[in-house]
Scaffold this motif. Structure first.
Motif, short mmCIF file in Angstrom:
data_model
loop_
_atom_site.label_atom_id
_atom_site.label_comp_id
_atom_site.label_asym_id
_atom_site.label_seq_id
_atom_site.Cartn_x
_atom_site.Cartn_y
_atom_site.Cartn_z
N ILE A 46 1.02 -0.94 0.12
CA ILE A 46 0.00 0.00 0.02
C ILE A 46 0.86 1.14 0.16
O ILE A 46 1.88 1.23 0.75
N GLU A 47 0.72 2.00 -0.89
CA GLU A 47 1.62 3.27 -1.13
C GLU A 47 0.69 4.50 -0.74
O GLU A 47 -0.46 4.67 -1.38
N ILE A 48 1.19 5.19 0.33
CA ILE A 48 0.38 6.39 0.62
C ILE A 48 0.94 7.65 0.21
O ILE A 48 2.17 7.83 0.43
N ASP A 49 0.20 8.51 -0.45
CA ASP A 49 0.53 9.77 -1.00
C ASP A 49 1.75 9.61 -2.21
O ASP A 49 2.41 10.52 -2.39
N ARG A 50 1.99 8.49 -2.73
CA ARG A 50 2.68 8.35 -3.75
C ARG A 50 2.14 8.51 -5.12
O ARG A 50 0.92 8.17 -5.12
N PRO A 51 2.73 9.28 -5.84
CA PRO A 51 2.02 9.71 -6.91
C PRO A 51 1.59 8.34 -8.04
O PRO A 51 2.52 7.39 -8.19
N ILE A 52 0.42 8.34 -8.47
CA ILE A 52 -0.01 6.99 -9.19
C ILE A 52 0.99 7.01 -10.58
O ILE A 52 1.08 5.91 -11.25
N THR A 53 1.56 7.78 -10.99
CA THR A 53 2.38 7.96 -12.17
C THR A 53 3.83 6.88 -11.95
O THR A 53 4.30 6.57 -12.84
N LYS A 57 2.04 -1.23 -10.02
CA LYS A 57 0.72 -1.56 -10.31
C LYS A 57 0.14 -2.79 -9.40
O LYS A 57 -1.01 -2.93 -9.57
N THR A 58 1.10 -3.29 -8.49
CA THR A 58 0.48 -4.17 -7.68
C THR A 58 0.13 -3.63 -6.42
O THR A 58 0.31 -4.47 -5.46
N SER A 59 0.04 -2.39 -6.16
CA SER A 59 -0.14 -1.96 -4.78
C SER A 59 -1.60 -1.15 -5.12
O SER A 59 -2.19 -1.07 -6.17
N LEU A 60 -1.94 -1.01 -3.92
CA LEU A 60 -3.04 0.20 -3.62
C LEU A 60 -2.53 1.40 -3.35
O LEU A 60 -1.40 1.55 -2.72
N GLN A 71 -6.79 1.59 -7.22
CA GLN A 71 -6.41 0.13 -7.59
C GLN A 71 -6.10 0.29 -9.09
O GLN A 71 -7.01 0.70 -9.64
N TYR A 72 -5.18 -0.49 -9.58
CA TYR A 72 -4.65 -0.58 -11.02
C TYR A 72 -5.49 -1.69 -11.38
O TYR A 72 -5.39 -2.87 -10.94
N MET A 73 -6.53 -1.49 -12.40
CA MET A 73 -7.35 -2.57 -13.13
C MET A 73 -7.55 -2.24 -14.48
O MET A 73 -7.75 -1.11 -14.81
N ASN A 74 -7.43 -3.21 -15.23
CA ASN A 74 -7.74 -3.13 -16.91
C ASN A 74 -6.99 -1.94 -17.37
O ASN A 74 -7.47 -1.09 -18.45
N GLY A 75 -5.60 -1.78 -17.04
CA GLY A 75 -4.80 -0.75 -17.71
C GLY A 75 -4.86 0.71 -17.19
O GLY A 75 -4.55 1.63 -17.83
N LYS A 76 -5.73 0.78 -16.02
CA LYS A 76 -5.61 2.26 -15.44
C LYS A 76 -6.15 2.22 -14.13
O LYS A 76 -6.49 1.16 -13.49
N TRP A 77 -5.58 3.32 -13.29
CA TRP A 77 -5.90 3.54 -11.97
C TRP A 77 -7.31 3.69 -11.86
O TRP A 77 -7.84 5.00 -12.26
N ILE A 78 -8.13 2.99 -10.98
CA ILE A 78 -9.56 3.43 -10.72
C ILE A 78 -9.63 3.62 -9.23
O ILE A 78 -9.35 2.90 -8.10
N PRO A 79 -10.26 4.86 -8.64
CA PRO A 79 -10.62 4.95 -7.47
C PRO A 79 -11.70 3.97 -6.87
O PRO A 79 -12.60 3.60 -7.67
#
Length: 86
Positions: A46-53, A57-60, A71-79
């Motif tokens: 779990i990454e807290i306050d780390r930019p999603i860029t 991709k295996t982290s929340l 969460q990274y799903m189907n090629g994009k970050w989804i809230p």
């Protein structure tokens, strides 16, 4: 099995508590929920306050400003609040 609202809230609260304890710009922690919630079983960290860029991709990813968990799903970050949560 999809995440419940209560489970997502528990993860968010854990993130908030860790942020207060550590007082760092961003935090990467091993996922403590892998055995507790089925939907987090494949999440490594779990990454807290780390930019999603730059987040793994295996982290929340938790954004403490927006108070959202991604969460990274189907090629994009989804809230997670945009997913169908029971």
């Amino acid at each position: 099995m999809p995440a419940t609202q209560k489970e997502v809230e528990e993860v968010i609260q854990w993130c908030e508590d860790r942020k207060k304890e550590r007082q760092a710009i961003y935090i990467i922690e091993r996922n403590p929920f892998g055995q507790k919630f089925d939907w987090t079983r494949n999440i490594i960290s779990i990454e807290i306050d780390r930019p999603i860029t730059v987040a793994a991709k295996t982290s929340l990813v938790y954004d403490s400003v927006a108070k959202k968990l991604y969460q990274y799903m189907n090629g994009k970050w989804i809230p997670l609040n945009m997913l169908k949560i029971s």
